[in-house]
Scaffold this motif. Structure first.
Motif, mmCIF file in Angstrom:
data_model
loop_
_atom_site.group_PDB
_atom_site.id
_atom_site.type_symbol
_atom_site.label_atom_id
_atom_site.label_comp_id
_atom_site.label_asym_id
_atom_site.label_seq_id
_atom_site.Cartn_x
_atom_site.Cartn_y
_atom_site.Cartn_z
ATOM 1 N N GLN A 1 0.874 -1.178 0.040
ATOM 2 C CA GLN A 1 -0.015 0.006 0.011
ATOM 3 C C GLN A 1 0.882 1.370 0.075
ATOM 4 O OE1 GLN A 1 -2.649 -0.197 3.287
ATOM 5 N NE2 GLN A 1 -4.277 -1.690 2.096
ATOM 6 N N HIS A 2 2.125 1.241 0.378
ATOM 7 C CA HIS A 2 3.048 2.242 0.294
ATOM 8 C C HIS A 2 4.205 2.172 -0.138
ATOM 9 C CE1 HIS A 2 0.413 4.206 2.854
ATOM 10 N NE2 HIS A 2 0.137 3.184 3.791
ATOM 11 N N ASP B 1 5.789 3.662 -2.703
ATOM 12 C CA ASP B 1 6.669 4.692 -2.735
ATOM 13 C C ASP B 1 7.444 5.039 -1.430
ATOM 14 O OD1 ASP B 1 4.037 5.165 -1.484
ATOM 15 O OD2 ASP B 1 4.271 7.546 -1.798
ATOM 16 N N HIS B 2 7.267 4.348 -0.286
ATOM 17 C CA HIS B 2 7.994 4.589 0.773
ATOM 18 C C HIS B 2 9.398 4.089 0.833
ATOM 19 C CE1 HIS B 2 4.262 6.282 3.565
ATOM 20 N NE2 HIS B 2 4.347 6.804 2.032
#
Length: 65
Positions: free
Chosen positions: A39-40, A42-43
């Motif tokens: 879900q993340h 890009d982190h």
């Protein structure tokens, strides 16, 4: 030189199931494993040395975690 998230071959955890969006992906690194939240993405990701990754998997399989 660190790998970029785009250059890694990511695969979804077998524990995540096929219908859920709440899962993690892993990728092999030279000498270790990378883990990221789907879900993340890009982190970024966390890197674990091979010995630590094997110890974690062993603890999970043995029911210690």
């Amino acid at each position: 030189m660190p790998e970029t998230s785009h250059s890694l071959h990511w695969r979804k955890s077998s524990f995540s199931g096929s219908t859920t969006q709440n899962c993690v992906e892993i990728a092999d690194l030279p000498g270790g494993t990378a883990v990221r939240d789907t879900q993340h993405r890009d982190h970024g990701y966390l890197e674990f040395p091979a010995t630590e990754w094997r110890a974690l998997l062993a603890d999970i399989k043995d029911g210690r975690l």
